[in-house]
Design a protein around this motif. Sequence first.
Motif, PDB file in Angstrom:
ATOM      1  N   GLY A 113     -37.397-139.022 -73.761  1.00 20.74           N
ATOM      2  CA  GLY A 113     -37.688-139.976 -72.699  1.00 20.74           C
ATOM      3  C   GLY A 113     -36.526-140.262 -71.779  1.00 20.74           C
ATOM      4  O   GLY A 113     -36.690-140.934 -70.752  1.00 20.74           O
ATOM      5  N   LEU A 114     -35.332-139.749 -72.116  1.00 21.26           N
ATOM      6  CA  LEU A 114     -34.149-139.940 -71.265  1.00 21.26           C
ATOM      7  C   LEU A 114     -33.890-138.756 -70.347  1.00 21.26           C
ATOM      8  O   LEU A 114     -32.994-138.801 -69.513  1.00 21.26           O
ATOM      9  CB  LEU A 114     -32.899-140.149 -72.127  1.00 21.26           C
ATOM     10  CG  LEU A 114     -32.846-141.335 -73.075  1.00 21.26           C
ATOM     11  CD1 LEU A 114     -31.453-141.446 -73.662  1.00 21.26           C
ATOM     12  CD2 LEU A 114     -33.226-142.623 -72.369  1.00 21.26           C
ATOM     13  N   ARG A 115     -34.668-137.682 -70.512  1.00 21.37           N
ATOM     14  CA  ARG A 115     -34.337-136.428 -69.826  1.00 21.37           C
ATOM     15  C   ARG A 115     -34.234-136.619 -68.313  1.00 21.37           C
ATOM     16  O   ARG A 115     -33.274-136.176 -67.679  1.00 21.37           O
ATOM     17  CB  ARG A 115     -35.395-135.367 -70.159  1.00 21.37           C
ATOM     18  CG  ARG A 115     -35.038-133.965 -69.643  1.00 21.37           C
ATOM     19  CD  ARG A 115     -36.009-132.932 -70.160  1.00 21.37           C
ATOM     20  NE  ARG A 115     -35.953-132.821 -71.617  1.00 21.37           N
ATOM     21  CZ  ARG A 115     -36.981-133.057 -72.425  1.00 21.37           C
ATOM     22  NH1 ARG A 115     -38.151-133.432 -71.916  1.00 21.37           N
ATOM     23  NH2 ARG A 115     -36.850-132.926 -73.727  1.00 21.37           N
ATOM     24  N   ARG A 116     -35.226-137.259 -67.718  1.00 17.36           N
ATOM     25  CA  ARG A 116     -35.203-137.404 -66.250  1.00 17.36           C
ATOM     26  C   ARG A 116     -34.064-138.312 -65.791  1.00 17.36           C
ATOM     27  O   ARG A 116     -33.464-138.083 -64.733  1.00 17.36           O
ATOM     28  CB  ARG A 116     -36.546-137.924 -65.751  1.00 17.36           C
ATOM     29  CG  ARG A 116     -37.651-136.873 -65.794  1.00 17.36           C
ATOM     30  CD  ARG A 116     -38.835-137.301 -64.962  1.00 17.36           C
ATOM     31  NE  ARG A 116     -39.494-138.462 -65.534  1.00 17.36           N
ATOM     32  CZ  ARG A 116     -40.242-139.315 -64.835  1.00 17.36           C
ATOM     33  NH1 ARG A 116     -40.368-139.170 -63.523  1.00 17.36           N
ATOM     34  NH2 ARG A 116     -40.841-140.324 -65.435  1.00 17.36           N
ATOM     35  N   LEU A 117     -33.764-139.351 -66.588  1.00 13.73           N
ATOM     36  CA  LEU A 117     -32.644-140.215 -66.238  1.00 13.73           C
ATOM     37  C   LEU A 117     -31.337-139.422 -66.230  1.00 13.73           C
ATOM     38  O   LEU A 117     -30.541-139.521 -65.290  1.00 13.73           O
ATOM     39  CB  LEU A 117     -32.546-141.373 -67.231  1.00 13.73           C
ATOM     40  CG  LEU A 117     -31.311-142.266 -67.081  1.00 13.73           C
ATOM     41  CD1 LEU A 117     -31.358-143.037 -65.768  1.00 13.73           C
ATOM     42  CD2 LEU A 117     -31.179-143.206 -68.264  1.00 13.73           C
ATOM     43  N   CYS A 118     -31.109-138.627 -67.257  1.00 14.57           N
ATOM     44  CA  CYS A 118     -29.859-137.863 -67.353  1.00 14.57           C
ATOM     45  C   CYS A 118     -29.701-136.885 -66.197  1.00 14.57           C
ATOM     46  O   CYS A 118     -28.584-136.616 -65.746  1.00 14.57           O
ATOM     47  CB  CYS A 118     -29.793-137.136 -68.687  1.00 14.57           C
ATOM     48  SG  CYS A 118     -29.578-138.240 -70.110  1.00 14.57           S
ATOM     49  N   GLU A 119     -30.807-136.366 -65.697  1.00  9.21           N
ATOM     50  CA  GLU A 119     -30.755-135.453 -64.555  1.00  9.21           C
ATOM     51  C   GLU A 119     -30.284-136.150 -63.282  1.00  9.21           C
ATOM     52  O   GLU A 119     -29.838-135.492 -62.339  1.00  9.21           O
ATOM     53  CB  GLU A 119     -32.129-134.826 -64.324  1.00  9.21           C
ATOM     54  CG  GLU A 119     -32.544-133.843 -65.425  1.00  9.21           C
ATOM     55  CD  GLU A 119     -33.981-133.391 -65.283  1.00  9.21           C
ATOM     56  OE1 GLU A 119     -34.721-133.986 -64.439  1.00  9.21           O
ATOM     57  OE2 GLU A 119     -34.398-132.478 -66.023  1.00  9.21           O
ATOM     58  N   GLN A 120     -30.366-137.487 -63.244  1.00  5.25           N
ATOM     59  CA  GLN A 120     -29.990-138.250 -62.059  1.00  5.25           C
ATOM     60  C   GLN A 120     -28.568-138.797 -62.120  1.00  5.25           C
ATOM     61  O   GLN A 120     -28.093-139.403 -61.165  1.00  5.25           O
ATOM     62  CB  GLN A 120     -30.967-139.428 -61.879  1.00  5.25           C
ATOM     63  CG  GLN A 120     -32.415-139.019 -61.687  1.00  5.25           C
ATOM     64  CD  GLN A 120     -33.356-140.217 -61.716  1.00  5.25           C
ATOM     65  OE1 GLN A 120     -32.924-141.352 -61.557  1.00  5.25           O
ATOM     66  NE2 GLN A 120     -34.634-139.964 -61.942  1.00  5.25           N
ATOM     67  N   ILE A 121     -27.871-138.607 -63.231  1.00 10.51           N
ATOM     68  CA  ILE A 121     -26.548-139.194 -63.432  1.00 10.51           C
ATOM     69  C   ILE A 121     -25.482-138.108 -63.318  1.00 10.51           C
ATOM     70  O   ILE A 121     -25.631-137.017 -63.869  1.00 10.51           O
ATOM     71  CB  ILE A 121     -26.470-139.885 -64.806  1.00 10.51           C
ATOM     72  CG1 ILE A 121     -27.453-141.061 -64.844  1.00 10.51           C
ATOM     73  CG2 ILE A 121     -25.055-140.377 -65.098  1.00 10.51           C
ATOM     74  CD1 ILE A 121     -27.592-141.699 -66.206  1.00 10.51           C
ATOM     75  N   ASP A 122     -24.409-138.429 -62.632  1.00  8.79           N
ATOM     76  CA  ASP A 122     -23.369-137.437 -62.358  1.00  8.79           C
ATOM     77  C   ASP A 122     -22.638-136.986 -63.615  1.00  8.79           C
ATOM     78  O   ASP A 122     -22.474-135.796 -63.863  1.00  8.79           O
ATOM     79  CB  ASP A 122     -22.374-138.030 -61.350  1.00  8.79           C
ATOM     80  CG  ASP A 122     -21.295-137.035 -60.960  1.00  8.79           C
ATOM     81  OD1 ASP A 122     -21.626-135.851 -60.744  1.00  8.79           O
ATOM     82  OD2 ASP A 122     -20.124-137.436 -60.880  1.00  8.79           O
ATOM     83  N   GLN A 123     -22.174-137.936 -64.424  1.00 10.56           N
ATOM     84  CA  GLN A 123     -21.410-137.582 -65.618  1.00 10.56           C
ATOM     85  C   GLN A 123     -22.181-137.986 -66.877  1.00 10.56           C
ATOM     86  O   GLN A 123     -22.283-139.178 -67.195  1.00 10.56           O
ATOM     87  CB  GLN A 123     -20.044-138.264 -65.622  1.00 10.56           C
ATOM     88  CG  GLN A 123     -19.078-137.689 -64.589  1.00 10.56           C
ATOM     89  CD  GLN A 123     -17.632-137.836 -65.050  1.00 10.56           C
ATOM     90  OE1 GLN A 123     -17.081-136.973 -65.715  1.00 10.56           O
ATOM     91  NE2 GLN A 123     -17.041-138.947 -64.658  1.00 10.56           N
ATOM     92  N   VAL A 124     -22.716-137.013 -67.591  1.00  6.72           N
ATOM     93  CA  VAL A 124     -23.424-137.232 -68.852  1.00  6.72           C
ATOM     94  C   VAL A 124     -22.671-136.499 -69.941  1.00  6.72           C
ATOM     95  O   VAL A 124     -22.368-135.308 -69.815  1.00  6.72           O
ATOM     96  CB  VAL A 124     -24.876-136.730 -68.772  1.00  6.72           C
ATOM     97  CG1 VAL A 124     -25.582-136.933 -70.107  1.00  6.72           C
ATOM     98  CG2 VAL A 124     -25.633-137.445 -67.653  1.00  6.72           C
ATOM     99  N   ALA A 125     -22.338-137.203 -71.006  1.00  6.37           N
ATOM    100  CA  ALA A 125     -21.576-136.619 -72.109  1.00  6.37           C
ATOM    101  C   ALA A 125     -22.470-136.441 -73.324  1.00  6.37           C
ATOM    102  O   ALA A 125     -23.171-137.381 -73.734  1.00  6.37           O
ATOM    103  CB  ALA A 125     -20.392-137.512 -72.461  1.00  6.37           C
ATOM    104  N   TYR A 126     -22.452-135.247 -73.892  1.00  2.68           N
ATOM    105  CA  TYR A 126     -23.148-134.949 -75.138  1.00  2.68           C
ATOM    106  C   TYR A 126     -22.109-134.694 -76.216  1.00  2.68           C
ATOM    107  O   TYR A 126     -21.094-134.031 -75.969  1.00  2.68           O
ATOM    108  CB  TYR A 126     -24.058-133.729 -74.971  1.00  2.68           C
ATOM    109  CG  TYR A 126     -25.162-133.922 -73.966  1.00  2.68           C
ATOM    110  CD1 TYR A 126     -26.387-134.454 -74.339  1.00  2.68           C
ATOM    111  CD2 TYR A 126     -24.976-133.590 -72.620  1.00  2.68           C
ATOM    112  CE1 TYR A 126     -27.406-134.643 -73.415  1.00  2.68           C
ATOM    113  CE2 TYR A 126     -25.985-133.769 -71.689  1.00  2.68           C
ATOM    114  CZ  TYR A 126     -27.193-134.298 -72.092  1.00  2.68           C
ATOM    115  OH  TYR A 126     -28.198-134.477 -71.160  1.00  2.68           O
ATOM    116  N   LEU A 127     -22.354-135.199 -77.412  1.00  4.03           N
ATOM    117  CA  LEU A 127     -21.414-135.041 -78.520  1.00  4.03           C
ATOM    118  C   LEU A 127     -21.823-133.850 -79.366  1.00  4.03           C
ATOM    119  O   LEU A 127     -23.007-133.528 -79.476  1.00  4.03           O
ATOM    120  CB  LEU A 127     -21.380-136.316 -79.358  1.00  4.03           C
ATOM    121  CG  LEU A 127     -21.166-137.618 -78.573  1.00  4.03           C
ATOM    122  CD1 LEU A 127     -21.113-138.814 -79.511  1.00  4.03           C
ATOM    123  CD2 LEU A 127     -19.889-137.539 -77.726  1.00  4.03           C
TER     124      LEU A 127
END
Length: 314
Positions: A113-127
Amino acid sequence: MRPVGVASEFGQLRSVLMRRAGPAVPDLSGSLDPVLTRQLATSRWATYSVERVRAQQCRFIDLLRGRGVEVVLADQVPGCYAQHYTRDLGFVVDDVFVVSRLNSPRRHGELAGLRRLCEQIDQVAYLDAGTVEGGDVMLHDGHVLVGLSEETSPAGVEALRYRLDQLGVERVVTPIEFVCDGIVHLDDHFNIVAPELALVHRSVFDDVQMRWFGEHFDLIAVTDEEALGVEVNVFALAPGVVVVAERSERIAAELQVRGIEVIPIDYSEVTKIPGSFRCSTLPLVRSSTARSGVGRREQFEGGLGHAGAVDLDV
């Protein structure tokens, strides 16, 4: 792109991610995994009414909108009973959105459910290792405090430290340990609610940790019963404004004595599985005018368009 920026737990809230409860409810009748079994010993769990949870969420959303906050609604994910606890799915550190690594396989689907939000954010960090959930993460001056609960591991803390360092976030990642098993998240037992002010459930921390808390905060001690009722899990809307559970009269009085505006809301149905206001909110933007000990010095003001409850594609 969608701006994100959070430097503290109490800056003026401008934008927040929420998600209404889905139709699934937890099944607590059968064989449970060891983590949930331990958590049942330290917190109350009960089957809730989805309709009542949503009604209480709607009243909270109305309050946020009335205060000028943009409420972004994450996509629904079928079959996930805890999906309205968006805090656990991610967190913002300065201008980086960190996607959590969830511990329970039952909750992994919620991240879709976060996929579309993450596509709109410049810096997304995955661990890339361990587990970290947002309910265990708090910002304090130049620190990122991370509770080592049942859901967050030392390897996850190290992965977070490494990733933030890669991105140039100059904060000290500081693990917080507990003296007992079964802790769901840090924010059920310790919560920063205003500048240099925090709620704390003393019995789950050792003396060394309590001394550290005492050196950094004016502490309001909560009782075992208040912690069981998830009453620590309040939510700051601004440096002097805090939303609390309607039943938390003693905690509300302690906050008011310290000059805090207290907004009581009935969230009793939501808290039937451990979580409350902080759990159901993931701040995306909080205004900041001072950021001591932080490497990046941007200020997060405005730039959000209209306030209100919006879907991700709006």
